[in-house]
Design a protein around this motif. Sequence first.
Motif, PDB file in Angstrom:
ATOM      1  N   ILE A   7       0.865  -1.189   0.000  1.00 28.46           N
ATOM      2  CA  ILE A   7       0.000   0.000   0.000  1.00 28.46           C
ATOM      3  C   ILE A   7       0.903   1.241   0.000  1.00 28.46           C
ATOM      4  O   ILE A   7       1.915   1.247   0.699  1.00 28.46           O
ATOM      5  N   PRO A   8       0.553   2.267  -0.793  1.00 31.52           N
ATOM      6  CA  PRO A   8       1.392   3.471  -0.804  1.00 31.52           C
ATOM      7  C   PRO A   8       1.706   3.949   0.621  1.00 31.52           C
ATOM      8  O   PRO A   8       0.811   4.021   1.470  1.00 31.52           O
ATOM      9  N   LYS A  14      -0.604   9.038   6.393  1.00 29.12           N
ATOM     10  CA  LYS A  14      -1.784   9.882   6.579  1.00 29.12           C
ATOM     11  C   LYS A  14      -2.778   9.204   7.518  1.00 29.12           C
ATOM     12  O   LYS A  14      -3.284   9.818   8.452  1.00 29.12           O
ATOM     13  N   ASN A  15      -3.014   7.941   7.255  1.00 27.42           N
ATOM     14  CA  ASN A  15      -3.979   7.192   8.046  1.00 27.42           C
ATOM     15  C   ASN A  15      -3.579   7.135   9.518  1.00 27.42           C
ATOM     16  O   ASN A  15      -4.409   7.299  10.412  1.00 27.42           O
ATOM     17  N   ASP A  16      -2.289   6.927   9.760  1.00 26.30           N
ATOM     18  CA  ASP A  16      -1.779   6.880  11.130  1.00 26.30           C
ATOM     19  C   ASP A  16      -1.983   8.230  11.812  1.00 26.30           C
ATOM     20  O   ASP A  16      -2.424   8.298  12.963  1.00 26.30           O
ATOM     21  N   ILE A  21      -4.888  12.008  15.501  1.00 29.84           N
ATOM     22  CA  ILE A  21      -5.591  13.287  15.683  1.00 29.84           C
ATOM     23  C   ILE A  21      -6.989  13.052  16.249  1.00 29.84           C
ATOM     24  O   ILE A  21      -7.403  13.679  17.216  1.00 29.84           O
ATOM     25  N   VAL A  22      -7.701  12.091  15.665  1.00 32.23           N
ATOM     26  CA  VAL A  22      -9.067  11.805  16.133  1.00 32.23           C
ATOM     27  C   VAL A  22      -9.048  11.298  17.571  1.00 32.23           C
ATOM     28  O   VAL A  22      -9.893  11.676  18.385  1.00 32.23           O
ATOM     29  N   ALA A  23      -8.055  10.470  17.902  1.00 34.85           N
ATOM     30  CA  ALA A  23      -7.976   9.922  19.262  1.00 34.85           C
ATOM     31  C   ALA A  23      -7.499  10.981  20.263  1.00 34.85           C
ATOM     32  O   ALA A  23      -7.549  10.761  21.480  1.00 34.85           O
ATOM     33  N   ALA A  52       2.668  13.200   2.332  1.00 33.78           N
ATOM     34  CA  ALA A  52       1.546  12.933   3.243  1.00 33.78           C
ATOM     35  C   ALA A  52       1.087  14.217   3.925  1.00 33.78           C
ATOM     36  O   ALA A  52      -0.111  14.524   3.963  1.00 33.78           O
ATOM     37  N   LEU A  53       2.050  14.998   4.428  1.00 28.10           N
ATOM     38  CA  LEU A  53       1.691  16.217   5.148  1.00 28.10           C
ATOM     39  C   LEU A  53       1.072  17.262   4.220  1.00 28.10           C
ATOM     40  O   LEU A  53       0.097  17.926   4.585  1.00 28.10           O
TER      41      LEU A  53
END
Lengths: 123, 239
Positions: A7-8, A14-16, A21-23, A52-53
């Motif tokens: 996976i790219p 980004k996913n991490d 951030i959500v947590a 990613a950023l």
Amino acid sequence: MEFDDKIPIYYQIKNDLYHRIVAGDLAPGEKLPAVRQLAVDLTVNVNTVQRALSEMVTEQVLTSKRGVGNFVTQDTTKITALKQRLSHGYIERLYTQLHALRLSDGEIVAAIQEYMATTNEEE
Amino acid sequence: MTNAIEITDLSYRKNTKTILHDVNLQIVQGRVVGLLGENGAGKTTLMRLMADVAKGAKGTIAINQETDGTKRRGLISFTESLRGFRPGSKLSQIRDVYATVYPDFSAQKYIDLTTFLQIDDDLELNKLSRGTREKFIIALTLSRQAAVYLLDEPFNGIDSMSRKRIISSIIKWKADDATMLISDHYVTEIAALLDEVVIIKDHTVCTHKSSEEIRSQFGIGVEDFYESVYGGDIHDDEL
């Protein structure tokens, strides 16, 4: 962090960061480590982290201050939207799979409630 | 985007044997590129030609638009075998030679790198383990503030701790505008380090692709892609 080479990598970074951030592990307005430091921590190419950023800046999840660094957005509606998007994805996957097992909507809700009741008991 | 490396119609023969033919390659400044291929594919020769250590090829090689061999040599930092040094040389003596020969050698960078890589430069060359020797070569190579770095199989036969340290030191110390070519025949452990891969097969460039594009286009890792290209599972028209 271990990466899946199929996976790219920028996508996995980004996913991490989305999850952190959500947590709340990365708070609204918090400054992210420098790009190179993140690259060292994750053992990935600096350009990959930068990509990613930059995408997250375009998505307005991060804000970038020239010469200062990248920050988590202070706009909590953005974070709430991100949380909804992530949880929607998980629910969609779960629902699709249970639906494929021919569980009815009622059975799915009951199964989830039962699962939550037993796990909370164990805790 | 400017190209740090531009190779046009490069062919090289040695004693009537074709080592490389019709190599065309452009690499954008700042990229980290894996140069992959089996032993004997011509990876080392390509690097030696770029660095002007080997001569007599047809075609042109330009580093930052410079085609002249001597000028190119000044722009490139190439890992070397250290075979030219006496086995009893102290590492600090080799460092002094580097500092004299190369005007772009940074004493501060050398200190930072040897500290990070845990190299004691009071040691003598012939007392080093394989891993420490490779780490020392990397420290010397990266201490130069070059436009282009050519690392020829820097991970060959070394322990995983040394490998990790070398990878981290590359991420830490490669300047943003510096370009790096790393040759190897096994990529899994360095896959996340590479922006692009160039595969050398049958004495020429068989494919040149971005690592992220390989993952998104084929849904496979860089190592699997490399094996598929070599094994013929991925054909030219799919690239």
